[in-house]
Design an enzyme around this catalytic site. Structure first.
Site, PDB file in Angstrom:
ATOM      1  N   ASN A  13       0.398  -6.815  -0.820  1.00 46.53           N
ATOM      2  CA  ASN A  13       2.054  -6.867  -1.249  1.00 46.53           C
ATOM      3  C   ASN A  13       2.555  -7.490   0.393  1.00 46.53           C
ATOM      4  O   ASN A  13       2.635  -6.658   1.282  1.00 46.53           O
ATOM      5  CB  ASN A  13       2.644  -5.928  -1.379  1.00 46.53           C
ATOM      6  N   TRP A  14       2.812  -8.930   0.454  1.00 44.79           N
ATOM      7  CA  TRP A  14       3.098  -9.255   1.747  1.00 44.79           C
ATOM      8  C   TRP A  14       4.664  -8.958   1.994  1.00 44.79           C
ATOM      9  O   TRP A  14       5.113  -9.316   3.183  1.00 44.79           O
ATOM     10  CB  TRP A  14       3.174 -10.673   1.792  1.00 44.79           C
ATOM     11  N   LYS A  15       5.476  -8.505   1.116  1.00 49.34           N
ATOM     12  CA  LYS A  15       6.689  -7.986   1.166  1.00 49.34           C
ATOM     13  C   LYS A  15       7.680  -9.420   1.764  1.00 49.34           C
ATOM     14  O   LYS A  15       7.214 -10.283   1.522  1.00 49.34           O
ATOM     15  CB  LYS A  15       7.088  -6.985   2.280  1.00 49.34           C
ATOM     16  N   HIS A  99       8.738  -1.131  -7.054  1.00 47.75           N
ATOM     17  CA  HIS A  99       8.293  -0.902  -5.683  1.00 47.75           C
ATOM     18  C   HIS A  99       9.282   0.107  -5.095  1.00 47.75           C
ATOM     19  O   HIS A  99      10.542  -0.342  -5.425  1.00 47.75           O
ATOM     20  CB  HIS A  99       8.165  -1.921  -4.816  1.00 47.75           C
ATOM     21  N   GLU A 101      10.718   0.343  -2.311  1.00 51.31           N
ATOM     22  CA  GLU A 101      11.693  -0.433  -1.435  1.00 51.31           C
ATOM     23  C   GLU A 101      12.743  -1.181  -2.382  1.00 51.31           C
ATOM     24  O   GLU A 101      14.007  -0.996  -2.002  1.00 51.31           O
ATOM     25  CB  GLU A 101      11.181  -1.689  -0.567  1.00 51.31           C
ATOM     26  N   GLU A 171       2.063   5.122  -5.152  1.00 57.33           N
ATOM     27  CA  GLU A 171       2.577   4.778  -3.716  1.00 57.33           C
ATOM     28  C   GLU A 171       3.565   5.933  -3.342  1.00 57.33           C
ATOM     29  O   GLU A 171       4.484   6.015  -3.435  1.00 57.33           O
ATOM     30  CB  GLU A 171       3.210   3.399  -3.681  1.00 57.33           C
ATOM     31  N   GLY A 177       4.135   2.451   4.768  1.00 53.74           N
ATOM     32  CA  GLY A 177       4.525   1.793   6.074  1.00 53.74           C
ATOM     33  C   GLY A 177       4.865   2.732   7.370  1.00 53.74           C
ATOM     34  O   GLY A 177       5.339   2.405   8.344  1.00 53.74           O
ATOM     35  N   SER A 217      -0.246   2.798   3.450  1.00 53.68           N
ATOM     36  CA  SER A 217      -0.837   2.992   4.694  1.00 53.68           C
ATOM     37  C   SER A 217      -2.292   2.695   4.559  1.00 53.68           C
ATOM     38  O   SER A 217      -3.174   3.501   5.310  1.00 53.68           O
ATOM     39  CB  SER A 217      -0.637   4.060   5.544  1.00 53.68           C
ATOM     40  N   GLY A 238       0.234  -3.207   1.930  1.00 54.92           N
ATOM     41  CA  GLY A 238       1.153  -3.802   2.355  1.00 54.92           C
ATOM     42  C   GLY A 238       0.918  -4.278   3.907  1.00 54.92           C
ATOM     43  O   GLY A 238       0.273  -5.512   3.877  1.00 54.92           O
ATOM     44  N   GLY A 239       1.238  -3.668   4.767  1.00 57.26           N
ATOM     45  CA  GLY A 239       1.026  -4.249   6.386  1.00 57.26           C
ATOM     46  C   GLY A 239      -0.512  -4.707   6.310  1.00 57.26           C
ATOM     47  O   GLY A 239      -0.510  -5.777   7.195  1.00 57.26           O
TER      48      GLY A 239
HETATM   49  C1  PEP Z   1       3.287  -1.367  -0.211  1.00 51.60           C
HETATM   50  O1  PEP Z   1       4.430  -1.714   0.291  1.00 51.60           O
HETATM   51  O2  PEP Z   1       3.141  -1.288  -1.247  1.00 51.60           O
HETATM   52  C2  PEP Z   1       2.342  -0.456   0.752  1.00 51.60           C
HETATM   53  C3  PEP Z   1       1.602  -0.001   0.393  1.00 51.60           C
HETATM   54  O3  PEP Z   1       2.930  -0.500   2.294  1.00 51.60           O
HETATM   55  P1  PEP Z   1       1.769  -0.282   3.437  1.00 51.60           P
HETATM   56  O4  PEP Z   1       0.365  -0.546   3.014  1.00 51.60           O
HETATM   57  O5  PEP Z   1       2.205  -0.943   4.637  1.00 51.60           O
HETATM   58  O6  PEP Z   1       2.023   1.296   3.721  1.00 51.60           O
END
Ligand code: PEP
Length: 254
Positions: A13-15, A99, A101, A171, A177, A217, A238-239
Site C-alpha cells: 500500500n503505497w498510500k 483502511h 486511514e 491491521e 506506521g 509495521s 505500507g512504509g
Molecule cells: C498500511 O497502511 O496498510 C500499513 C500496514 O502501513 P505500515 O506498514 O507503514 O504500518
C-alpha cells in the site's frame, strides 16, 4: 506456515506517495528484481499509477495491481472520486477498502465500506478488506468484538461466490506506521478469530480458503516470524513497500 490450500499474498500500500516518475521507477525495479515465487504480489499505488503499473506487469503471472479506494456509486456528480468500474478499466484486479486511514480521515463507516465492497465485486475487483482496532479498544479487551463487528457489517451479507473473492487484512491501528508491530501471537489470535467467524457463517471450505493478511509495521526484519503463524497468509505493507529492496525482502520471507 499457513496451509498450502491458501494463497500467500504480499500487498504493498503505497498510500499517497510517489510522483508519476518515481512510481514508474519503483514498478520497474520490482519487476526487474522479483524472484520467481509462488507468492501473489499486489502493488496498490495511487490512482495515477494504475494504468502504467498494470501495463508493465501484465505478463507476470504472480504480480497484480490494486487501487487504494473506490467510490460506492457507479458514476455521476462526485467530484474527485473514482468508481470501481474506472479502477477496473485500468487493468487493476484488487482494491483496498476500509483502511483505517479512510475510516479515520474520511469518516468511512462499516456500512459505507460494505457498499464499496459490493461495488468492487460488481465490477470484477477483489476487495482487500481492512479491519482492526485502536489501542484503547485493545487495552479495554474489546478488540475481538470490534473486529467481529467490522467484518460482519461490511462482509457478511455477501453470498458464497463473492465472499470467496475477498481478502481480509487485519491491521491493528496502533501498529500502522508507528513501528510497533503486533506480536506474532497477537496476530495469530486475531486471524484465527476472523477465520472462525467466516467458518461459522460460510463453512469450513470458505474459511480455510480465505487469505488473511496482517498489516502494521511489517518490515524485512519481522516478516518471517509473523508469516510463520498458521493463520497469517501474508501481509499488507505500507512504509516498507516504498523501497523495492525492502518490499522484495518481505516477499522473500515466505
Ligand atoms: C498500511 O497502511 O496498510 C500499513 C500496514 O502501513 P505500515 O506498514 O507503514 O504500518
Amino acid at each position: 506456515m499457513a496451509t498450502a490450500k491458501r494463497k500467500h499474498i504480499v500487498a504493498g500500500n503505497w498510500k499517497m506517495n510517489k510522483s508519476y516518475d518515481e512510481g514508474r521507477d519503483l514498478v520497474k525495479s520490482i519487476v526487474e528484481n522479483l524472484q520467481n515465487t509462488d507468492v501473489m504480489v499486489i502493488l496498490c499505488p495511487p490512482f495515477i499509477h494504475l494504468y502504467n503499473a498494470h501495463a508493465k506487469t501484465n505478463d507476470m503471472a504472480n504480480l497484480f495491481i490494486g487501487a487504494q479506494n473506490c467510490h460506492q456509486e457507479v458514476s455521476g456528480a462526485y467530484t474527485g472520486e473514482v468508481s470501481a468500474e474506472m479502477v477496473k478499466s485500468t487493468g487493476a484486479s484488487f482494491v483496498i477498502l476500509g483502511h483505517s486511514e479512510r475510516r479515520a480521515y474520511y469518516n468511512e463507516t462499516d456500512e459505507l465500506i460494505g457498499q464499496k465492497v459490493k461495488a468492487a465485486l460488481a465490477n470484477g475487483l477483489q476487495p482487500i478488506f481492512c479491519c482492526g482496532e485502536l489501542l484503547e479498544v485493545r487495552e479495554a479487551g474489546k478488540h475481538e468484538k470490534l473486529v467481529e463487528e467490522q467484518v460482519k457489517k461490511a462482509l457478511f451479507d455477501l453470498d458464497e461466490v463473492d465472499i470467496k473473492k475477498v481478502v481480509i487484512a487485519y491491521e491493528p491501528v496502533w501498529a500502522i506506521g508507528t513501528g510497533k508491530t503486533a506480536s506474532p501471537e497477537q496476530a495469530q489470535e486475531m486471524h484465527h478469530h476472523i477465520r472462525q467467524l467466516v467458518d461459522k457463517k460460510y463453512g469450513k471450505a470458505v474459511a480455510e480458503g480465505m487469505s488473511i493478511l496482517y498489516g502494521g509495521s511489517v518490515k524485512p526484519a519481522n516478516a518471517k516470524e509473523i508469516f510463520a503463524q498458521p493463520d497469517v497468509d501474508g501481509g499488507l505493507i505500507g512504509g516498507a513497500s516504498l523501497k523495492s529492496a525492502d518490499f522484495l525482502a518481505i516477499v522473500d520471507s515466505f
